[in-house]
Design a protein around this motif. Structure first.
Motif, PDB file in Angstrom:
ATOM      1  N   LEU A 429     -48.930  14.457  52.327  1.00 25.12           N
ATOM      2  CA  LEU A 429     -49.985  15.077  53.124  1.00 25.12           C
ATOM      3  C   LEU A 429     -51.114  15.576  52.228  1.00 25.12           C
ATOM      4  O   LEU A 429     -52.296  15.430  52.566  1.00 25.12           O
ATOM      5  CB  LEU A 429     -49.408  16.238  53.940  1.00 25.12           C
ATOM      6  CG  LEU A 429     -50.405  16.998  54.817  1.00 25.12           C
ATOM      7  CD1 LEU A 429     -50.968  16.090  55.898  1.00 25.12           C
ATOM      8  CD2 LEU A 429     -49.750  18.227  55.439  1.00 25.12           C
ATOM      9  N   LEU A 432     -53.445  12.810  51.464  1.00 18.51           N
ATOM     10  CA  LEU A 432     -54.318  12.450  52.584  1.00 18.51           C
ATOM     11  C   LEU A 432     -55.466  13.442  52.734  1.00 18.51           C
ATOM     12  O   LEU A 432     -56.636  13.065  52.767  1.00 18.51           O
ATOM     13  CB  LEU A 432     -53.510  12.393  53.882  1.00 18.51           C
ATOM     14  CG  LEU A 432     -52.702  11.127  54.159  1.00 18.51           C
ATOM     15  CD1 LEU A 432     -52.031  11.248  55.511  1.00 18.51           C
ATOM     16  CD2 LEU A 432     -53.583   9.897  54.121  1.00 18.51           C
ATOM     17  N   SER A 443     -53.355   4.232  56.121  1.00 11.86           N
ATOM     18  CA  SER A 443     -52.301   3.842  57.058  1.00 11.86           C
ATOM     19  C   SER A 443     -51.039   3.415  56.309  1.00 11.86           C
ATOM     20  O   SER A 443     -49.918   3.652  56.784  1.00 11.86           O
ATOM     21  CB  SER A 443     -52.777   2.716  57.977  1.00 11.86           C
ATOM     22  OG  SER A 443     -53.283   1.628  57.235  1.00 11.86           O
ATOM     23  N   VAL A 446     -49.345   6.682  55.510  1.00  5.18           N
ATOM     24  CA  VAL A 446     -48.771   7.310  56.703  1.00  5.18           C
ATOM     25  C   VAL A 446     -47.478   6.627  57.104  1.00  5.18           C
ATOM     26  O   VAL A 446     -46.522   7.279  57.554  1.00  5.18           O
ATOM     27  CB  VAL A 446     -49.792   7.274  57.863  1.00  5.18           C
ATOM     28  CG1 VAL A 446     -49.147   7.738  59.177  1.00  5.18           C
ATOM     29  CG2 VAL A 446     -50.995   8.149  57.540  1.00  5.18           C
ATOM     30  N   MET A 449     -44.620   8.196  55.391  1.00  3.64           N
ATOM     31  CA  MET A 449     -44.388   9.637  55.534  1.00  3.64           C
ATOM     32  C   MET A 449     -43.227   9.922  56.481  1.00  3.64           C
ATOM     33  O   MET A 449     -43.165   9.351  57.572  1.00  3.64           O
ATOM     34  CB  MET A 449     -45.655  10.328  56.047  1.00  3.64           C
ATOM     35  CG  MET A 449     -46.822  10.257  55.091  1.00  3.64           C
ATOM     36  SD  MET A 449     -48.303  11.092  55.724  1.00  3.64           S
ATOM     37  CE  MET A 449     -47.838  12.801  55.463  1.00  3.64           C
ATOM     38  N   LEU A 451     -42.353  11.693  59.114  1.00  3.24           N
ATOM     39  CA  LEU A 451     -43.072  12.528  60.072  1.00  3.24           C
ATOM     40  C   LEU A 451     -42.175  13.584  60.694  1.00  3.24           C
ATOM     41  O   LEU A 451     -42.634  14.662  61.073  1.00  3.24           O
ATOM     42  CB  LEU A 451     -43.689  11.649  61.159  1.00  3.24           C
ATOM     43  CG  LEU A 451     -44.692  10.605  60.667  1.00  3.24           C
ATOM     44  CD1 LEU A 451     -45.189   9.762  61.833  1.00  3.24           C
ATOM     45  CD2 LEU A 451     -45.859  11.255  59.954  1.00  3.24           C
ATOM     46  N   LEU A 460     -49.544  17.374  61.540  1.00  2.00           N
ATOM     47  CA  LEU A 460     -49.668  16.034  62.112  1.00  2.00           C
ATOM     48  C   LEU A 460     -51.096  15.774  62.589  1.00  2.00           C
ATOM     49  O   LEU A 460     -51.611  14.652  62.466  1.00  2.00           O
ATOM     50  CB  LEU A 460     -48.682  15.867  63.271  1.00  2.00           C
ATOM     51  CG  LEU A 460     -47.198  15.908  62.882  1.00  2.00           C
ATOM     52  CD1 LEU A 460     -46.326  15.788  64.131  1.00  2.00           C
ATOM     53  CD2 LEU A 460     -46.850  14.796  61.901  1.00  2.00           C
ATOM     54  N   ILE A 463     -53.228  14.609  59.827  1.00  5.60           N
ATOM     55  CA  ILE A 463     -53.037  13.189  59.545  1.00  5.60           C
ATOM     56  C   ILE A 463     -53.812  12.349  60.554  1.00  5.60           C
ATOM     57  O   ILE A 463     -54.412  11.320  60.207  1.00  5.60           O
ATOM     58  CB  ILE A 463     -51.539  12.822  59.575  1.00  5.60           C
ATOM     59  CG1 ILE A 463     -50.759  13.677  58.582  1.00  5.60           C
ATOM     60  CG2 ILE A 463     -51.333  11.350  59.258  1.00  5.60           C
ATOM     61  CD1 ILE A 463     -49.257  13.491  58.651  1.00  5.60           C
ATOM     62  N   LEU A 467     -56.482   9.407  59.680  1.00  4.90           N
ATOM     63  CA  LEU A 467     -56.370   8.041  60.213  1.00  4.90           C
ATOM     64  C   LEU A 467     -57.601   7.662  61.038  1.00  4.90           C
ATOM     65  O   LEU A 467     -58.070   6.521  60.981  1.00  4.90           O
ATOM     66  CB  LEU A 467     -55.108   7.937  61.071  1.00  4.90           C
ATOM     67  CG  LEU A 467     -53.790   7.770  60.324  1.00  4.90           C
ATOM     68  CD1 LEU A 467     -52.612   8.008  61.255  1.00  4.90           C
ATOM     69  CD2 LEU A 467     -53.705   6.373  59.705  1.00  4.90           C
ATOM     70  N   GLN A 486     -51.055   3.161  63.609  1.00  7.09           N
ATOM     71  CA  GLN A 486     -50.543   4.403  63.041  1.00  7.09           C
ATOM     72  C   GLN A 486     -51.206   5.618  63.697  1.00  7.09           C
ATOM     73  O   GLN A 486     -50.553   6.649  63.942  1.00  7.09           O
ATOM     74  CB  GLN A 486     -50.769   4.432  61.530  1.00  7.09           C
ATOM     75  CG  GLN A 486     -50.022   3.365  60.748  1.00  7.09           C
ATOM     76  CD  GLN A 486     -48.525   3.483  60.885  1.00  7.09           C
ATOM     77  OE1 GLN A 486     -48.009   4.534  61.256  1.00  7.09           O
ATOM     78  NE2 GLN A 486     -47.825   2.398  60.615  1.00  7.09           N
ATOM     79  N   LEU A 490     -49.165   8.541  65.796  1.00  7.11           N
ATOM     80  CA  LEU A 490     -49.248   9.975  65.491  1.00  7.11           C
ATOM     81  C   LEU A 490     -49.732  10.771  66.695  1.00  7.11           C
ATOM     82  O   LEU A 490     -49.272  11.891  66.933  1.00  7.11           O
ATOM     83  CB  LEU A 490     -50.189  10.195  64.309  1.00  7.11           C
ATOM     84  CG  LEU A 490     -49.552  10.373  62.939  1.00  7.11           C
ATOM     85  CD1 LEU A 490     -48.765  11.663  62.883  1.00  7.11           C
ATOM     86  CD2 LEU A 490     -48.638   9.204  62.609  1.00  7.11           C
TER      87      LEU A 490
END
Length: 977
Positions: A429, A432, A443, A446, A449, A451, A460, A463, A467, A486, A490
């Motif tokens: 994270l 990102l 992506s 991600v 990751m 999640l 989240l 993220i 994205l 992705q 999410l």
């Protein structure tokens, strides 16, 4: 003053030494006693500077056994198991010849330099929890093989989660392993750290070193001055301005010495002009003033060590400081002589106190910090054993995104392999949100990751933002499809289902062409009838499309095929389609690969939840028990915990409230947001049954805010439905309607009337109470028509309740009584005893209003007794008042009399938390009581158990079976049996 002649007494400046340990003889005796004679954990707790490390050093010097010391540095990203790994390396140069089994092969990622001496690496495990468990067992085997009899963790408040889990694992072995000793700062322990649970248990020997008094202050200062006395005035001054904190005393004395303000007159050390010059208010000021008096080389090595963190070899310090070896060594000698650094036995140097290191670090300018971090990273890259988390930190601070990304991803892989997904998630994270990866790499990152390890929706959503920005950039068609997929995935996670569906449909054409397995997954997500107003036919169409695609060449893998079958069966059931039961019966049994086993366990869990929605509670329990057993056997720990939450709710529905209470109390402190939300919901339901409606509303509100978004498809677990239930109990029909409006509109739009089984009776009654009889009849008719063809017991009972409510409103009291009684009988058969009792109460109320006093009174007496036995004190009180209004007496307030020597439900709640090591204040927060009320329950339980103390009460409660023993491992275990 100055040195003078004639009648004046000459003064001289002191030379300063390292202070000796003073005022701690009693503490050392207690530690020795705790390690030698008492079972359990030994902890030393206290604020920074109180002397925990000095006390530990003296203890280790005196004790003969082999000790492994894990020192936890204040890294911004804790290095998974790093303190333990470093402690093992300090203890042993190699593992050749040690009696290790094949399990020790799991240690290869931690000790790459010993790869030739360790067994082969075992097969990877698909579940992070299982991998972590295996790694911990391997570490314990190594500790035993090294002959460690004392396992020490210093500054445990900075320990990573996996290191704390290792301690829990060692604790669970009782007398089969080394004694455990740790030091920590209570104020720096994170709120949901495992350390809190560990140190709160009953068998912990706890030492909290006290600040020094004036005499102790005088002894400490005297030990720095060669044993010569100090003036009482000076000692009292230092004690008053440092609160007796040994570190603050020491640093203040060194500052006075550096300023030439410390002199000896008439054989006693004192300070010049005490009334005019105060000791600086913070240790940081003292440290920085002392460093300013050192030479350039000493300042450079201090800055380098502050950036490096921890203890380091002089050669590395010289390289980072940018000094020749001889100049760096001279600077280190000066800093050691000044008392800022100390030397370790393994030829390393480090700050004597972390506060001093932080003071130096934060005094550096941003450009200088970045330059030193780059040097540190480049130097550590050349080390034979790379600490990739350390490298990631240095290159992040050096603003080198490429190398930061490389090492952060390696560190995340290491954390995941060690069973520490939260650290892995945090590392990725940071990449990102810090802008270290851009474009198509976002992506890709991600996708890697974990999640499920996110601490909440806030992370989240960050993220999602990354994205969204990536998908809007200059990507190829394939890259844009992946980024959009992705992004949609999410958005589903955070509950933005409507917008996620739009994005997912945009991504599908590219996925179908390039990644058919991902396309099937996307279609199955679109088939889930959640969060949008699309009719059921829309979702069914996506389910059929997914079926056609999964059967197309080249065909899915066995794991992908099983995942599709599982999702198809559960989706049909949530769509209210009885064909889902046939699909569930056709699911293959067992699984050959770990992935298939996981899908099988997930399928059992989903089918269990669907069975609860339909009201098939026996079926739900069979599926959920099987899912819990499979998840436990194969160490799918997160799935196990989630199934445990579902079982706890099923226990509430079916009247096993003691099991619900046993689960929800510890789960309120779980790190998983979904578990906390479910625990808050159950706590609210239990509070409402007891009559605490205000506390229940607060609990339900926190349940809606803490976990994933729930709706009418979750049936009795929908916070909105529970809020409506509470509003109706409070006599607020307007609030009941407000709570059910959105769910009712969604059910109408989708045509999924099974979802309305929980809210239909609530809504019909509220409409009637608001004088909207025509709307109530229409709602009841729509619900009855929509569920007519379903063999769904929950919906069948709900239909009878709505019919009873309409009959009562029309004045047909005896007809309504019969329908309420039928509903009660049906609830009893499920079983759902609490709602059965409420339906029977309504039936008796109709009979009482119709003039059948004796029959109604007899039924209400039975309901009163059964509500009391269940623990629904608030509802029983309402029944008592009804009976009193009819001239019938049934004793005092419900729930208070009648327990005799048995513990009441509330006393059991309190004692259960007491056994876990909670204080009265902590128990009060969990149960929503005042600390005074908690103490009343504790004393009542002590009287009933004839226990002279709280500890004796805890022991007696566990031995008698009143409450289960405290858990010794991480996670929230599912209900057993």
């Amino acid at each position: 003053m100055s040195a003078g002649a004639g009648g004046e007494t000459p003064t001289r400046r002191p030379g300063l030494g390292v202070p000796r340990l003073v005022g701690r003889d009693g503490d050392l005796s207690l530690l020795d006693h705790g390690l030698d004679e008492r079972p359990g954990l030994v902890v030393v707790a206290g604020e920074a500077g109180i002397g925990k490390t000095r006390l530990l050093d003296e203890l280790l010097r005196r004790r003969p056994e082999t000790a492994l010391v894990a020192q936890c540095p204040p890294f911004r990203e804790p290095y998974t198991l790093g303190p333990v790994v470093d402690g093992v390396r300090r203890l042993a140069e190699n593992v050749a010849g040690l009696p290790l089994t094949g399990l020790a092969g799991a240690l290869r990622p931690l000790f790459p330099e010993w790869a030739g001496q360790l067994p082969p690496a075992p097969e990877p495990l698909p579940d992070a929890g299982a991998a972590r468990h295996r790694l911990l067992r391997a570490l314990v085997e190594l500790v035993d093989a090294l002959g460690v009899r004392l396992f020490v963790v210093e500054d445990a408040h900075w320990a990573d989660e996996t290191t704390l889990e290792l301690l829990l694992f060692l604790r669970s072995r009782r007398d089969r392993g080394p004694r455990l000793l740790l030091t920590y700062r209570p104020e720096d322990v994170p709120p949901r750290s495992l350390l809190r649970r560990m140190v709160a248990q009953a068998d912990v020997t706890r030492l909290e070193p006290a600040p020094l008094d004036t005499a102790g202050t005088a002894d400490l200062v005297s030990s720095m001055l060669g044993g010569e006395p100090v003036s009482v005035e000076f000692a009292a001054f230092l004690r008053r301005h440092t609160d007796g904190l040994p570190l603050a005393i020491e640093e203040s004395v060194r500052l006075l010495h550096a300023r030439a303000d410390l002199v000896c007159e008439d054989g006693s050390w004192l300070r010049r002009d005490v009334a005019e010059l105060e000791v600086p208010p913070s240790i940081r000021d003292a440290v920085l003033e002392r460093t300013s008096r050192l030479g350039p080389a000493a300042g450079a090595v201090l800055s380098a060590l502050a950036v490096l963190e921890g203890e380091r070899p002089p050669a590395l310090v010289a390289e980072v400081a940018g000094l020749p070896t001889d100049a760096a060594e001279a600077g280190l000698v000066e800093a050691v002589a000044a008392g800022l650094l100390h030397e370790h036995g393994d030829a390393r140097v480090g700050f004597r106190h972390v506060l001093a290191a932080r003071s130096v670090y934060h005094a550096l300018g941003a450009l200088e910090r970045g330059r030193l971090h780059r040097r540190a990273g480049e130097a550590l890259e050349r080390e034979p054993v790379r600490r990739v988390a350390d490298l990631a930190r240095h290159f992040r601070e050096a603003r080198d995104p490429e190398r930061w990304a490389v090492y952060a991803e390696q560190a995340a892989d290491h954390a995941s392999a060690s069973g520490d997904p939260r650290t892995a998630f945090g590392l990725l994270l940071d990449l990102l949100v810090g802008g270290a990866v851009r474009g198509a790499a976002v992506s890709r990152l991600v996708l890697r990751m974990p999640l499920y390890a996110a601490p909440g929706d806030g992370e989240l959503r960050r993220i999602v933002g990354a994205l969204r920005e990536s998908a809007a950039g200059g990507l190829t068609r394939e890259e844009r499809a992946e980024a959009t997929w992705q992004l949609a995935r999410l958005m589903f996670h955070v509950g933005d289902v409507e917008e996620a569906s739009v994005e997912m449909e945009r991504a599908l054409p590219g996925l179908v062409e390039d990644r058919p397995a991902a396309a099937v997954h996307a279609m199955l997500m679109l088939a889930r009838p959640l969060g949008t107003a699309h009719p059921a036919a829309h979702h069914r169409a996506w389910l059929e499309r997914a079926g056609r695609l999964v059967e197309a060449p080249p065909g899915p893998s066995p794991e992908e095929w099983l995942a599709f079958l599982v999702d198809r069966a559960s989706t049909l059931l949530v769509l209210g389609d009885p064909a889902g039961w046939a699909a569930a019966r056709e699911l293959p049994v067992g699984g050959r690969t770990p992935g298939e086993v996981l899908q099988r366990a997930r399928g059992l869990a989903n089918l269990g939840e669907a069975a609860m929605l339909w009201g098939r509670y026996d079926e739900a329990r069979r599926q959920l028990d099987a899912a819990a057993a499979l998840a436990q056997e194969h160490q799918h720990l997160r799935l196990r915990d989630l199934v445990g939450a579902t079982l706890a709710h099923l226990d509430w529905l079916t009247g096993h409230w003691s099991r619900t209470r046993a689960w929800h109390a510890p789960a309120l402190d779980a790190s998983e947001p979904v578990l906390r939300a479910d625990a808050s919901l159950l706590a609210g339901l239990l509070d409402a049954a007891r009559g605490d409606h205000r506390g229940a509303r607060e609990r339900i509100g926190s349940a809606g805010a803490a976990g994933r978004l729930r709706g009418p498809a979750d049936g009795t677990r929908d916070p909105a439905a529970v809020r409506a239930r509470l509003a109706q109990a409070a006599g607020d029909p307007a609030e009941t309607l407000a709570a059910t409006d959105a769910a009712w509109q969604l059910v109408e739009a989708k045509g999924l009337w099974l979802w309305a089984a929980e809210i239909a009776p609530l809504r019909v009654r509220a409409l009637l109470e608001e004088g909207r009889a025509r709307e109530a009849a229409a709602a009841a008719a729509a619900f009855a028509e929509g569920t007519r063809a379903l063999d769904a017991p929950a919906a069948t009972v709900a239909h009878r309740l709505t019919a009873a409510l309409l009959a009562r409103a029309d004045g047909d009291l005896l007809g309504a009584a019969g329908l309420f009684a039928q509903a009660g009988a049906a609830w009893t058969a499920l079983p759902r005893p609490y709602d059965a009792l409420l339906a029977r109460e309504a039936a008796a109320g109709c009979r009482l209003a119709a003039g059948e006093r004796d029959r109604a009174a007899g039924e209400l007496r039975e309901v009163f007794a059964e509500l009391t036995a269940l623990g629904a004190d608030g509802d029983a009180d309402r029944v008592r008042r009804t009976l009193a209004g009819a001239g019938v007496r049934v004793g005092g307030r419900a729930g208070r009399p009648g327990y005799g020597d048995r513990l009441s439900p509330r006393e059991l709640d309190v004692v259960r938390l007491l056994v876990e090591g909670r204080t009265s204040a902590q128990i009060a927060r969990v149960l929503g009581l005042s600390p005074r009320t908690v103490e009343k329950h504790v004393h009542s339980a002590m009287r009933k158990r004839e226990a002279p103390s709280r500890t004796a009460l805890a022991v007696a409660a566990v031995e008698s079976g009143d409450v289960p023993p405290p858990r010794s491992g991480p996670g929230i275990a599912p209900r057993a049996g």
